[in-house]
Design an enzyme around this catalytic site. Sequence first.
Site, short mmCIF file in Angstrom:
data_model
loop_
_atom_site.label_atom_id
_atom_site.label_comp_id
_atom_site.label_asym_id
_atom_site.label_seq_id
_atom_site.Cartn_x
_atom_site.Cartn_y
_atom_site.Cartn_z
N TYR A 166 3.91 -78.18 95.99
CA TYR A 166 3.40 -78.73 97.25
C TYR A 166 3.49 -80.26 97.21
CZ TYR A 166 0.26 -79.42 101.24
OH TYR A 166 -0.29 -79.79 102.44
N ASP A 200 -9.73 -79.44 107.98
CA ASP A 200 -10.28 -78.09 108.14
C ASP A 200 -9.24 -77.17 108.78
OD1 ASP A 200 -11.94 -75.94 108.20
OD2 ASP A 200 -13.24 -76.71 109.79
#
Length: 262
Positions: A166, A200
Amino acid sequence: MKVALVTGAARGIGAATAVKLAEQGWAVLAVDAAEDNPALPYPMGTAEELSTVVDTIRENGGTAEEFRADVRDRARLAAAVAEAEQRWGGLDAAIAAAGVIAGGVPLWEMPPEQEDAVLDVNLRGVLNLAHTAIPAMLRRPKPRSGRFLAVASAAATRGLPTLAAYCAAKAGVAGLIRALGTELGDSGVTANAVSPGSTDTPILAESARLYDLPTAQTFAAQQPQQRLLDPAEVAAVLAFLAGPESSAMTGAVVPVDGGLAL
């Protein structure tokens, strides 16, 4: 009317960006694969979520259409670009917000299919959008104001344990944006990115699972603001970068991270 194409538009930062641009008067082609990736152990955005984003935009008086495309499929992204051009007469902004995460183990233990998914969606997907969308923006007559935008990550500059692939993909996105800024030069098309901190989103929820944390809220403590970001906060910066006020910016990777990079 300005025209934008947003990938990863079913949820998270992509969905918030599609909604924000539509609020500002853009016509938005909301693009998402809208199906699970068999290499990854958590659910992707759904067709229902993608339709909800478009319905929300329309209910608020905006202009949007949905389009199913996997960013790993360059031909399908080319079809999405063609759809935007045919429907609205051109393309003025392309926002690469599609992303996935996997890891939780050292790189040498990571299943190859998960590594491929992370690199192919998070980096190759951005390259594919650049290949297909930038020529469309350059087809706009001069003086033009095209915007190629991507979502990088604080992981581009931080060594996050058990998330090596990532980190590599997001660092690649940052490097790509810097190079595109020089290649596009005085064309009237710019290239910029945002580098979000802990936001979030479903990717953060999966990150918490990979780190055996009770909830994603635990990540708030690593940011000086001591809170998670809302996807709408990242979308607001992307909308600014898509607009005329960002005309002096190109090749920039803008931190939107609650101070995480400090």
